[in-house]
Design a protein around this motif. Structure first.
Motif, PDB file in Angstrom:
ATOM      1  N   ILE A 197       1.152   1.566  -3.090  1.00  0.00           N
ATOM      2  CA  ILE A 197       1.933   0.936  -2.025  1.00  0.00           C
ATOM      3  C   ILE A 197       2.638  -0.297  -2.592  1.00  0.00           C
ATOM      4  O   ILE A 197       2.004  -1.153  -3.222  1.00  0.00           O
ATOM      5  N   TYR A 198       3.945  -0.386  -2.336  1.00  0.00           N
ATOM      6  CA  TYR A 198       4.733  -1.579  -2.648  1.00  0.00           C
ATOM      7  C   TYR A 198       4.907  -2.350  -1.343  1.00  0.00           C
ATOM      8  O   TYR A 198       5.407  -1.814  -0.359  1.00  0.00           O
ATOM      9  N   PHE A 199       4.455  -3.601  -1.331  1.00  0.00           N
ATOM     10  CA  PHE A 199       4.547  -4.435  -0.128  1.00  0.00           C
ATOM     11  C   PHE A 199       5.716  -5.407  -0.243  1.00  0.00           C
ATOM     12  O   PHE A 199       6.090  -5.824  -1.346  1.00  0.00           O
ATOM     13  N   SER A 200       6.251  -5.809   0.896  1.00  0.00           N
ATOM     14  CA  SER A 200       7.406  -6.707   0.891  1.00  0.00           C
ATOM     15  C   SER A 200       7.068  -8.084   0.341  1.00  0.00           C
ATOM     16  O   SER A 200       7.936  -8.771  -0.193  1.00  0.00           O
ATOM     17  N   ASN A 201       5.800  -8.512   0.460  1.00  0.00           N
ATOM     18  CA  ASN A 201       5.389  -9.782  -0.153  1.00  0.00           C
ATOM     19  C   ASN A 201       3.860  -9.830  -0.247  1.00  0.00           C
ATOM     20  O   ASN A 201       3.168  -8.899   0.173  1.00  0.00           O
ATOM     21  N   ASP A 202       3.341 -10.899  -0.806  1.00  0.00           N
ATOM     22  CA  ASP A 202       1.896 -11.009  -1.021  1.00  0.00           C
ATOM     23  C   ASP A 202       1.110 -11.111   0.276  1.00  0.00           C
ATOM     24  O   ASP A 202      -0.036 -10.644   0.358  1.00  0.00           O
ATOM     25  N   ASP A 203       1.673 -11.757   1.302  1.00  0.00           N
ATOM     26  CA  ASP A 203       0.982 -11.818   2.593  1.00  0.00           C
ATOM     27  C   ASP A 203       0.660 -10.406   3.086  1.00  0.00           C
ATOM     28  O   ASP A 203      -0.476 -10.103   3.473  1.00  0.00           O
ATOM     29  N   MET A 204       1.675  -9.560   3.082  1.00  0.00           N
ATOM     30  CA  MET A 204       1.505  -8.189   3.539  1.00  0.00           C
ATOM     31  C   MET A 204       0.543  -7.433   2.625  1.00  0.00           C
ATOM     32  O   MET A 204      -0.310  -6.671   3.085  1.00  0.00           O
ATOM     33  N   ALA A 205       0.666  -7.654   1.315  1.00  0.00           N
ATOM     34  CA  ALA A 205      -0.189  -6.956   0.352  1.00  0.00           C
ATOM     35  C   ALA A 205      -1.660  -7.328   0.532  1.00  0.00           C
ATOM     36  O   ALA A 205      -2.549  -6.480   0.411  1.00  0.00           O
ATOM     37  N   LEU A 206      -1.928  -8.591   0.826  1.00  0.00           N
ATOM     38  CA  LEU A 206      -3.314  -9.007   1.051  1.00  0.00           C
ATOM     39  C   LEU A 206      -3.893  -8.334   2.293  1.00  0.00           C
ATOM     40  O   LEU A 206      -5.069  -7.968   2.314  1.00  0.00           O
ATOM     41  N   GLY A 207      -3.074  -8.155   3.317  1.00  0.00           N
ATOM     42  CA  GLY A 207      -3.535  -7.414   4.492  1.00  0.00           C
ATOM     43  C   GLY A 207      -3.910  -5.995   4.119  1.00  0.00           C
ATOM     44  O   GLY A 207      -4.935  -5.455   4.581  1.00  0.00           O
ATOM     45  N   GLY A 208      -3.088  -5.361   3.280  1.00  0.00           N
ATOM     46  CA  GLY A 208      -3.409  -4.015   2.814  1.00  0.00           C
ATOM     47  C   GLY A 208      -4.669  -3.991   1.974  1.00  0.00           C
ATOM     48  O   GLY A 208      -5.490  -3.065   2.072  1.00  0.00           O
ATOM     49  N   TYR A 209      -4.844  -5.019   1.158  1.00  0.00           N
ATOM     50  CA  TYR A 209      -6.039  -5.129   0.314  1.00  0.00           C
ATOM     51  C   TYR A 209      -7.299  -5.204   1.185  1.00  0.00           C
ATOM     52  O   TYR A 209      -8.305  -4.530   0.917  1.00  0.00           O
ATOM     53  N   PHE A 210      -7.245  -6.011   2.233  1.00  0.00           N
ATOM     54  CA  PHE A 210      -8.403  -6.157   3.111  1.00  0.00           C
ATOM     55  C   PHE A 210      -8.712  -4.855   3.862  1.00  0.00           C
ATOM     56  O   PHE A 210      -9.878  -4.528   4.106  1.00  0.00           O
ATOM     57  N   LEU A 211      -7.670  -4.100   4.225  1.00  0.00           N
ATOM     58  CA  LEU A 211      -7.912  -2.815   4.876  1.00  0.00           C
ATOM     59  C   LEU A 211      -8.655  -1.877   3.926  1.00  0.00           C
ATOM     60  O   LEU A 211      -9.610  -1.189   4.338  1.00  0.00           O
ATOM     61  N   CYS A 212      -8.217  -1.857   2.663  1.00  0.00           N
ATOM     62  CA  CYS A 212      -8.884  -0.997   1.679  1.00  0.00           C
ATOM     63  C   CYS A 212     -10.347  -1.394   1.494  1.00  0.00           C
ATOM     64  O   CYS A 212     -11.235  -0.537   1.398  1.00  0.00           O
ATOM     65  N   MET A 213     -10.613  -2.697   1.452  1.00  0.00           N
ATOM     66  CA  MET A 213     -11.994  -3.164   1.321  1.00  0.00           C
ATOM     67  C   MET A 213     -12.831  -2.700   2.519  1.00  0.00           C
ATOM     68  O   MET A 213     -13.972  -2.239   2.360  1.00  0.00           O
ATOM     69  N   ALA A 214     -12.273  -2.818   3.719  1.00  0.00           N
ATOM     70  CA  ALA A 214     -13.005  -2.453   4.931  1.00  0.00           C
ATOM     71  C   ALA A 214     -13.279  -0.956   4.996  1.00  0.00           C
ATOM     72  O   ALA A 214     -14.328  -0.525   5.506  1.00  0.00           O
ATOM     73  N   ARG A 215     -12.355  -0.161   4.460  1.00  0.00           N
ATOM     74  CA  ARG A 215     -12.488   1.297   4.534  1.00  0.00           C
ATOM     75  C   ARG A 215     -13.167   1.901   3.307  1.00  0.00           C
ATOM     76  O   ARG A 215     -13.375   3.112   3.244  1.00  0.00           O
ATOM     77  N   GLY A 216     -13.462   1.079   2.335  1.00  0.00           N
ATOM     78  CA  GLY A 216     -14.068   1.600   1.123  1.00  0.00           C
ATOM     79  C   GLY A 216     -13.112   2.366   0.239  1.00  0.00           C
ATOM     80  O   GLY A 216     -13.524   3.235  -0.546  1.00  0.00           O
ATOM     81  N   ILE A 217     -11.824   2.062   0.339  1.00  0.00           N
ATOM     82  CA  ILE A 217     -10.814   2.694  -0.521  1.00  0.00           C
ATOM     83  C   ILE A 217     -10.797   1.965  -1.855  1.00  0.00           C
ATOM     84  O   ILE A 217     -10.558   0.758  -1.911  1.00  0.00           O
ATOM     85  N   SER A 218     -11.050   2.659  -2.921  1.00  0.00           N
ATOM     86  CA  SER A 218     -11.129   2.045  -4.244  1.00  0.00           C
ATOM     87  C   SER A 218      -9.739   1.678  -4.756  1.00  0.00           C
ATOM     88  O   SER A 218      -8.820   2.504  -4.752  1.00  0.00           O
ATOM     89  N   ILE A 219      -9.604   0.416  -5.183  1.00  0.00           N
ATOM     90  CA  ILE A 219      -8.337  -0.092  -5.727  1.00  0.00           C
ATOM     91  C   ILE A 219      -8.529  -0.343  -7.221  1.00  0.00           C
ATOM     92  O   ILE A 219      -9.489  -0.998  -7.621  1.00  0.00           O
ATOM     93  N   PRO A 220      -7.683   0.175  -8.086  1.00  0.00           N
ATOM     94  CA  PRO A 220      -6.485   0.980  -7.827  1.00  0.00           C
ATOM     95  C   PRO A 220      -6.697   2.485  -7.977  1.00  0.00           C
ATOM     96  O   PRO A 220      -5.715   3.234  -7.897  1.00  0.00           O
ATOM     97  N   SER A 221      -7.930   2.941  -8.221  1.00  0.00           N
ATOM     98  CA  SER A 221      -8.122   4.358  -8.546  1.00  0.00           C
ATOM     99  C   SER A 221      -7.721   5.289  -7.404  1.00  0.00           C
ATOM    100  O   SER A 221      -7.146   6.359  -7.643  1.00  0.00           O
ATOM    101  N   GLN A 222      -7.984   4.876  -6.151  1.00  0.00           N
ATOM    102  CA  GLN A 222      -7.568   5.685  -5.013  1.00  0.00           C
ATOM    103  C   GLN A 222      -6.215   5.237  -4.459  1.00  0.00           C
ATOM    104  O   GLN A 222      -5.417   6.072  -4.013  1.00  0.00           O
ATOM    105  N   LEU A 223      -5.989   3.951  -4.469  1.00  0.00           N
ATOM    106  CA  LEU A 223      -4.722   3.425  -3.949  1.00  0.00           C
ATOM    107  C   LEU A 223      -4.381   2.128  -4.665  1.00  0.00           C
ATOM    108  O   LEU A 223      -5.180   1.180  -4.654  1.00  0.00           O
ATOM    109  N   ALA A 224      -3.208   2.090  -5.279  1.00  0.00           N
ATOM    110  CA  ALA A 224      -2.743   0.881  -5.957  1.00  0.00           C
ATOM    111  C   ALA A 224      -1.936   0.026  -4.991  1.00  0.00           C
ATOM    112  O   ALA A 224      -1.287   0.538  -4.071  1.00  0.00           O
ATOM    113  N   ILE A 225      -1.984  -1.290  -5.219  1.00  0.00           N
ATOM    114  CA  ILE A 225      -1.283  -2.243  -4.347  1.00  0.00           C
ATOM    115  C   ILE A 225      -0.471  -3.194  -5.206  1.00  0.00           C
ATOM    116  O   ILE A 225      -0.971  -3.749  -6.195  1.00  0.00           O
TER     117      ILE A 225
END
Length: 332
Positions: free
Chosen positions: A249-277
């Motif tokens: 996922i390419y985010f428009s800025n770091d604020d948005m990217a951090l929100g995506g990062y926190f969602l991945c942490m909450a859902r147990g999505i492995s970064i970056p092996s399952q989803l890169a940010i």
């Protein structure tokens, strides 16, 4: 590119253009005294045509030259703009200049109103974010006689001075990095691309870079409002619900990217092996997450410092490219 600024439009010029006396123009602008509706309309048409801004500073002060520098910025909630103000403020204060600022909330109409309000105090310079402004704003700035500095973008034509970097080049570098890392199903999560013209340029350049390599954007989610950590989290959640097989996922800025990062942490999505940010701006908080964010670091404080020094030096019209730095981080 050298551009000679037009001299300040005077009350006398407005009066001549409207075919009335200066006292009549003054009465109309103050909305005080006797004048007809026809006269009012003629005067206001001349004001708009010439880009005249009333001077609210006493004549002696105005003729001596103001030591005021006005900043018209889109937001204070995004640390990018306070960083610019911090850089410029330190340089200006050392030379006994005073900074004032207004916030537009990314609204071109509000920017025009704020520029008019600032110019009424006859500042030495006006600094604004980006190169895109309403026709009325550009007309006022050209007619003001003060220095104009456009910040944080070089993808376009400046009115006078421009200090920043290419948003399009930063987006292309981001796309090339992600493709080199082997990501092929790349999505985008961002905020309002119409009002935030710099984010819009990055989005367009990122998509074009992917398409040039035969890997078009696989999905997008664009929040209608301003960027925020919460908007990034909700945006990624909605995008994955529609397009679950994305690998980056390419985010428009770091604020948005951090929100995506926190969602991945909450859902147990492995970064970056399952989803890169991948983000944009290189904010301090993006470096202290458990996995430092992969992003573009922009020289925001330096932009403010260089812009302020150009004003103090009364430098000729020019464009200063301060570049950017791609931070590999650990999320892509």
């Amino acid at each position: 590119m050298n551009i000679k600024l037009q001299p300040t439009v005077t009350l006398a010029e407005v009066a001549e253009a409207a075919g009335v006396g200066e006292s009549t123009v003054s009465r109309v602008l103050r909305n005080h005294g006797s004048f007809s509706q026809k006269t009012h309309d003629r005067v206001m048409a001349a004001v708009e045509r010439l880009g005249y801004v009333p001077n609210r500073i006493a004549g002696a002060l105005a003729s001596a030259g103001s030591r005021l520098v006005a900043f018209v910025i889109p937001s204070l909630s995004n640390i990018v703009f306070p960083d610019v103000l911090r850089g410029a403020g330190g340089v200006l204060e050392a030379s006994h200049y005073q900074s004032v600022f207004a916030v537009t909330d990314y609204d071109p109409g509000r920017e025009e109103a704020m520029v008019a309000a600032m110019l009424a105090w006859r500042p030495s310079a006006v600094m604004l974010a980006g190169l895109e402004h309403s026709e009325g704003t550009a007309k006022m700035l050209r007619a003001s006689g003060c220095r104009v500095v456009e910040l944080l973008d070089l993808d376009g034509t400046a009115l006078d001075l421009a200090v920043g970097f290419s948003n399009a080049a930063a987006a292309r570098a981001s796309a090339e990095f992600m493709l080199r890392r082997g990501y092929r199903r790349i999505g985008y999560v961002g905020h309002d691309l119409v009002r935030d013209t710099r984010a819009g340029k990055r989005f367009a350049a990122f998509c074009a870079a992917l398409e040039a390599e035969g890997k078009p954007l696989a999905g997008r989610e664009i929040h209608a409002g301003a960027s925020s950590v919460e908007a990034g989290r909700l945006g990624l959640e909605r995008l994955l619900a529609r397009v679950p097989d994305l690998d980056a996922i390419y985010f428009s800025n770091d604020d948005m990217a951090l929100g995506g990062y926190f969602l991945c942490m909450a859902r147990g999505i492995s970064i970056p092996s399952q989803l890169a940010i991948f983000g944009y701006n290189g904010l301090d908080m993006a470096r202290v997450t458990p996995q430092p964010l992969s992003t573009i670091r922009t020289p925001r404080v330096a932009v403010g410092q260089v812009a302020a020094q150009l004003v103090l030096d009364d430098a000729p019209s020019q464009t200063i490219d301060l570049g950017f730095e791609l931070i590999e981080g650990e999320t892509a």
